[in-house]
Design a protein around this motif. Structure first.
Motif, PDB file in Angstrom:
ATOM      1  N   THR A  85       6.568  11.540   4.991  1.00 61.19           N
ATOM      2  CA  THR A  85       5.334  12.025   4.371  1.00 61.19           C
ATOM      3  C   THR A  85       4.449  10.864   3.923  1.00 61.19           C
ATOM      4  O   THR A  85       3.242  11.011   3.797  1.00 61.19           O
ATOM      5  N   HIS A  86       5.077   9.716   3.670  1.00 61.43           N
ATOM      6  CA  HIS A  86       4.347   8.537   3.215  1.00 61.43           C
ATOM      7  C   HIS A  86       4.883   7.297   3.928  1.00 61.43           C
ATOM      8  O   HIS A  86       6.092   7.173   4.143  1.00 61.43           O
ATOM      9  N   VAL A  87       3.985   6.392   4.271  1.00 57.83           N
ATOM     10  CA  VAL A  87       4.353   5.079   4.805  1.00 57.83           C
ATOM     11  C   VAL A  87       3.647   4.039   3.947  1.00 57.83           C
ATOM     12  O   VAL A  87       2.419   4.058   3.820  1.00 57.83           O
ATOM     13  N   LEU A  88       4.418   3.118   3.355  1.00 52.07           N
ATOM     14  CA  LEU A  88       3.865   2.144   2.426  1.00 52.07           C
ATOM     15  C   LEU A  88       4.133   0.715   2.900  1.00 52.07           C
ATOM     16  O   LEU A  88       5.187   0.430   3.475  1.00 52.07           O
ATOM     17  N   ALA A  89       3.179  -0.167   2.629  1.00 52.00           N
ATOM     18  CA  ALA A  89       3.346  -1.601   2.849  1.00 52.00           C
ATOM     19  C   ALA A  89       2.570  -2.333   1.767  1.00 52.00           C
ATOM     20  O   ALA A  89       1.638  -1.787   1.169  1.00 52.00           O
ATOM     21  N   ALA A  90       2.970  -3.549   1.492  1.00 49.61           N
ATOM     22  CA  ALA A  90       2.255  -4.357   0.502  1.00 49.61           C
ATOM     23  C   ALA A  90       0.857  -4.690   1.010  1.00 49.61           C
ATOM     24  O   ALA A  90       0.646  -4.913   2.204  1.00 49.61           O
ATOM     25  N   ALA A  91      -0.096  -4.740   0.090  1.00 47.56           N
ATOM     26  CA  ALA A  91      -1.476  -5.088   0.452  1.00 47.56           C
ATOM     27  C   ALA A  91      -1.630  -6.604   0.500  1.00 47.56           C
ATOM     28  O   ALA A  91      -2.497  -7.197  -0.144  1.00 47.56           O
ATOM     29  N   THR A  92      -0.768  -7.224   1.289  1.00 41.99           N
ATOM     30  CA  THR A  92      -0.828  -8.660   1.541  1.00 41.99           C
ATOM     31  C   THR A  92      -1.391  -8.852   2.948  1.00 41.99           C
ATOM     32  O   THR A  92      -1.697  -7.878   3.643  1.00 41.99           O
ATOM     33  N   THR A  93      -1.505 -10.089   3.392  1.00 41.62           N
ATOM     34  CA  THR A  93      -1.966 -10.312   4.766  1.00 41.62           C
ATOM     35  C   THR A  93      -1.012  -9.650   5.759  1.00 41.62           C
ATOM     36  O   THR A  93      -1.432  -9.244   6.841  1.00 41.62           O
ATOM     37  N   PHE A  94       0.250  -9.522   5.368  1.00 41.32           N
ATOM     38  CA  PHE A  94       1.252  -8.851   6.212  1.00 41.32           C
ATOM     39  C   PHE A  94       0.878  -7.386   6.426  1.00 41.32           C
ATOM     40  O   PHE A  94       0.688  -6.931   7.547  1.00 41.32           O
ATOM     41  N   GLY A  95       0.759  -6.624   5.346  1.00 42.20           N
ATOM     42  CA  GLY A  95       0.457  -5.204   5.459  1.00 42.20           C
ATOM     43  C   GLY A  95      -0.938  -4.926   5.981  1.00 42.20           C
ATOM     44  O   GLY A  95      -1.159  -3.978   6.746  1.00 42.20           O
ATOM     45  N   ILE A 111      -5.074   4.671   2.659  1.00 42.87           N
ATOM     46  CA  ILE A 111      -5.394   4.533   1.235  1.00 42.87           C
ATOM     47  C   ILE A 111      -5.028   3.105   0.857  1.00 42.87           C
ATOM     48  O   ILE A 111      -3.855   2.740   0.868  1.00 42.87           O
ATOM     49  N   SER A 112      -6.022   2.306   0.538  1.00 42.01           N
ATOM     50  CA  SER A 112      -5.820   0.870   0.399  1.00 42.01           C
ATOM     51  C   SER A 112      -5.632   0.425  -1.051  1.00 42.01           C
ATOM     52  O   SER A 112      -6.329   0.887  -1.954  1.00 42.01           O
ATOM     53  N   GLU A 113      -4.676  -0.466  -1.228  1.00 47.94           N
ATOM     54  CA  GLU A 113      -4.466  -1.212  -2.474  1.00 47.94           C
ATOM     55  C   GLU A 113      -4.329  -0.311  -3.702  1.00 47.94           C
ATOM     56  O   GLU A 113      -4.997  -0.526  -4.722  1.00 47.94           O
ATOM     57  N   ILE A 114      -3.448   0.653  -3.639  1.00 48.71           N
ATOM     58  CA  ILE A 114      -3.271   1.524  -4.800  1.00 48.71           C
ATOM     59  C   ILE A 114      -2.709   0.719  -5.969  1.00 48.71           C
ATOM     60  O   ILE A 114      -1.895  -0.177  -5.813  1.00 48.71           O
ATOM     61  N   SER A 115      -3.177   1.050  -7.163  1.00 43.85           N
ATOM     62  CA  SER A 115      -2.695   0.387  -8.371  1.00 43.85           C
ATOM     63  C   SER A 115      -1.959   1.358  -9.293  1.00 43.85           C
ATOM     64  O   SER A 115      -1.367   0.936 -10.292  1.00 43.85           O
ATOM     65  N   LEU A 144      -0.709   6.920   4.795  1.00 42.95           N
ATOM     66  CA  LEU A 144      -0.491   5.493   4.983  1.00 42.95           C
ATOM     67  C   LEU A 144      -1.156   4.742   3.841  1.00 42.95           C
ATOM     68  O   LEU A 144      -2.367   4.874   3.632  1.00 42.95           O
ATOM     69  N   ILE A 145      -0.352   3.962   3.131  1.00 42.95           N
ATOM     70  CA  ILE A 145      -0.797   3.388   1.862  1.00 42.95           C
ATOM     71  C   ILE A 145      -0.437   1.906   1.794  1.00 42.95           C
ATOM     72  O   ILE A 145       0.679   1.515   2.140  1.00 42.95           O
ATOM     73  N   THR A 146      -1.400   1.092   1.363  1.00 40.53           N
ATOM     74  CA  THR A 146      -1.064  -0.284   1.005  1.00 40.53           C
ATOM     75  C   THR A 146      -1.076  -0.388  -0.520  1.00 40.53           C
ATOM     76  O   THR A 146      -1.843   0.297  -1.196  1.00 40.53           O
ATOM     77  N   VAL A 147      -0.204  -1.242  -1.040  1.00 37.64           N
ATOM     78  CA  VAL A 147       0.069  -1.291  -2.475  1.00 37.64           C
ATOM     79  C   VAL A 147      -0.374  -2.625  -3.062  1.00 37.64           C
ATOM     80  O   VAL A 147       0.006  -3.697  -2.553  1.00 37.64           O
ATOM     81  N   ARG A 148      -1.182  -2.572  -4.114  1.00 41.32           N
ATOM     82  CA  ARG A 148      -1.508  -3.794  -4.862  1.00 41.32           C
ATOM     83  C   ARG A 148      -0.287  -4.127  -5.711  1.00 41.32           C
ATOM     84  O   ARG A 148      -0.044  -3.534  -6.760  1.00 41.32           O
ATOM     85  N   THR A 149       0.488  -5.072  -5.248  1.00 38.55           N
ATOM     86  CA  THR A 149       1.833  -5.292  -5.803  1.00 38.55           C
ATOM     87  C   THR A 149       1.825  -5.810  -7.236  1.00 38.55           C
ATOM     88  O   THR A 149       2.815  -5.647  -7.953  1.00 38.55           O
ATOM     89  N   THR A 150       0.729  -6.431  -7.663  1.00 40.72           N
ATOM     90  CA  THR A 150       0.685  -6.942  -9.030  1.00 40.72           C
ATOM     91  C   THR A 150       0.685  -5.828 -10.068  1.00 40.72           C
ATOM     92  O   THR A 150       0.922  -6.077 -11.250  1.00 40.72           O
ATOM     93  N   GLY A 246      -8.729 -13.676  -0.998  1.00 43.14           N
ATOM     94  CA  GLY A 246      -7.578 -14.573  -0.981  1.00 43.14           C
ATOM     95  C   GLY A 246      -6.333 -13.842  -1.454  1.00 43.14           C
ATOM     96  O   GLY A 246      -6.062 -12.727  -1.021  1.00 43.14           O
ATOM     97  N   LYS A 247      -5.621 -14.452  -2.367  1.00 42.64           N
ATOM     98  CA  LYS A 247      -4.394 -13.847  -2.891  1.00 42.64           C
ATOM     99  C   LYS A 247      -4.662 -13.198  -4.239  1.00 42.64           C
ATOM    100  O   LYS A 247      -5.384 -13.742  -5.072  1.00 42.64           O
TER     101      LYS A 247
END
Length: 309
Positions: A85-95, A111-115, A144-150, A246-247
């Protein structure tokens, strides 16, 4: 619900951002699988199996996945996505490299960079370089979601006992080829995982003056960063850049030296627990977010700080 987290790794171990992404997945709720894809990445798969909260590790090991190129990674994700139902990756250059492509192939909105996770279909994400927060709800069957890991704590790295299941890679698209990877070698801690960061801006005037920051960083056990202005001026390499392009980091202590505080830079460091700013311009925007500010000439203040440590 079932969630697939795409692991960022170096073939031997997991990159820290993966652990923060797992925490975001836990807040959504449901069974969590961790995909470790690469070439000769069995050690990373083993490390993934020990992460607390993981139900299963999917291990895709193939020469076509070397360098985790966007085309082949996206096809692999698409081949697995119907099970989740969900696919997640870090919102880094990788994801950011493959997630938009996978979303397009699945015909869903990324859905980009969820906090923040509000519910299984509702999330909070920054807009306008972090100056506003948007609450978004998705009706897509696969999100499909990227995660703001901080914004998320790291999941426990050890203590889990997930089973490792070997899966086949998708067919090689042969649209691109991995040639090699060139990285900056440094004895210091990596910028995104450092507890203390000291960054320089255009006010440093040239690359030679960054050695002043190097000396302070060595004494503090800190990483060295830079604003985009300093990077664009050629003072330091691109991998020093902190900011929207950047980072994005959130260390315990962030020291901004000669940085005015443009919105794009603030977007990359304003979640730091303590911010210290050194700038001779008392009207610099950086002082609006700083916990401690010193209005002084950096060429006098930094050597004094260095001597005091």
């Amino acid at each position: 619900m079932s969630i697939l987290v795409i692991a960022e790794h170096d073939n031997a171990s997991l990159i820290g951002a993966t652990l923060n992404t797992v925490t975001a997945a836990q807040k959504i709720g449901g069974n969590i699988d961790l995909l470790v894809a690469g070439n000769s990445c069995s050690e990373a798969a083993k490390a993934a199996s020990e992460v607390v909260g993981i139900s299963r590790v999917l291990h895709a090991d193939d020469t076509s996945l070397e360098g985790q190129l966007a085309e082949n990674m996206a096809d692999l994700i698409v081949s697995l996505a119907s099970n989740y139902t969900h696919v997640l990756a870090a919102a880094t250059t990788f994801g950011k490299n493959f997630m938009p492509r996978a979303a397009a192939l699945l015909d869903v909105s990324q859905i980009s960079e969820i906090s923040e996770v509000v519910s299984a279909d509702t999330f909070v994400r920054p807009v306008y370089a972090g100056n506003a927060m948007a609450k978004v709800q998705s009706s897509d069957s696969i999100k499909l979601i990227t995660v703001r890991t901080t914004k998320f704590e790291a999941a426990a790295e050890t203590g889990g006992t997930a089973a490792i299941e070997t899966i086949n890679a998708a067919a090689d698209t042969q649209m691109s080829r991995f040639i090699g990877l060139s990285t900056s070698v440094s004895e210091r801690v990596e910028l995104t995982s450092a507890a203390i960061v000291i960054s320089g801006g255009r006010g440093m005037q040239n690359g030679e003056n960054f050695h002043m920051l190097d000396s302070v960083a060595d004494k503090l056990g800190a990483a060295v960063g830079a604003s985009r202005a300093a990077v664009d001026a050629g003072f330091v390499p691109n991998d020093y850049q902190v900011g929207q392009t950047g980072k994005v980091i959130a260390p315990d202590l962030y020291i901004a030296v000669g940085i005015s505080g443009a919105i794009q830079h603030l977007a990359g460091m304003k979640d730091s627990k303590t911010i210290v700013a050194i700038n001779k311009d008392s009207e610099a925007p950086i002082f609006q977010v700083a916990d401690y500010g010193l209005v002084a000439d950096l060429f006098e203040a930094v050597p004094e700080l260095d001597q005091a440590l």
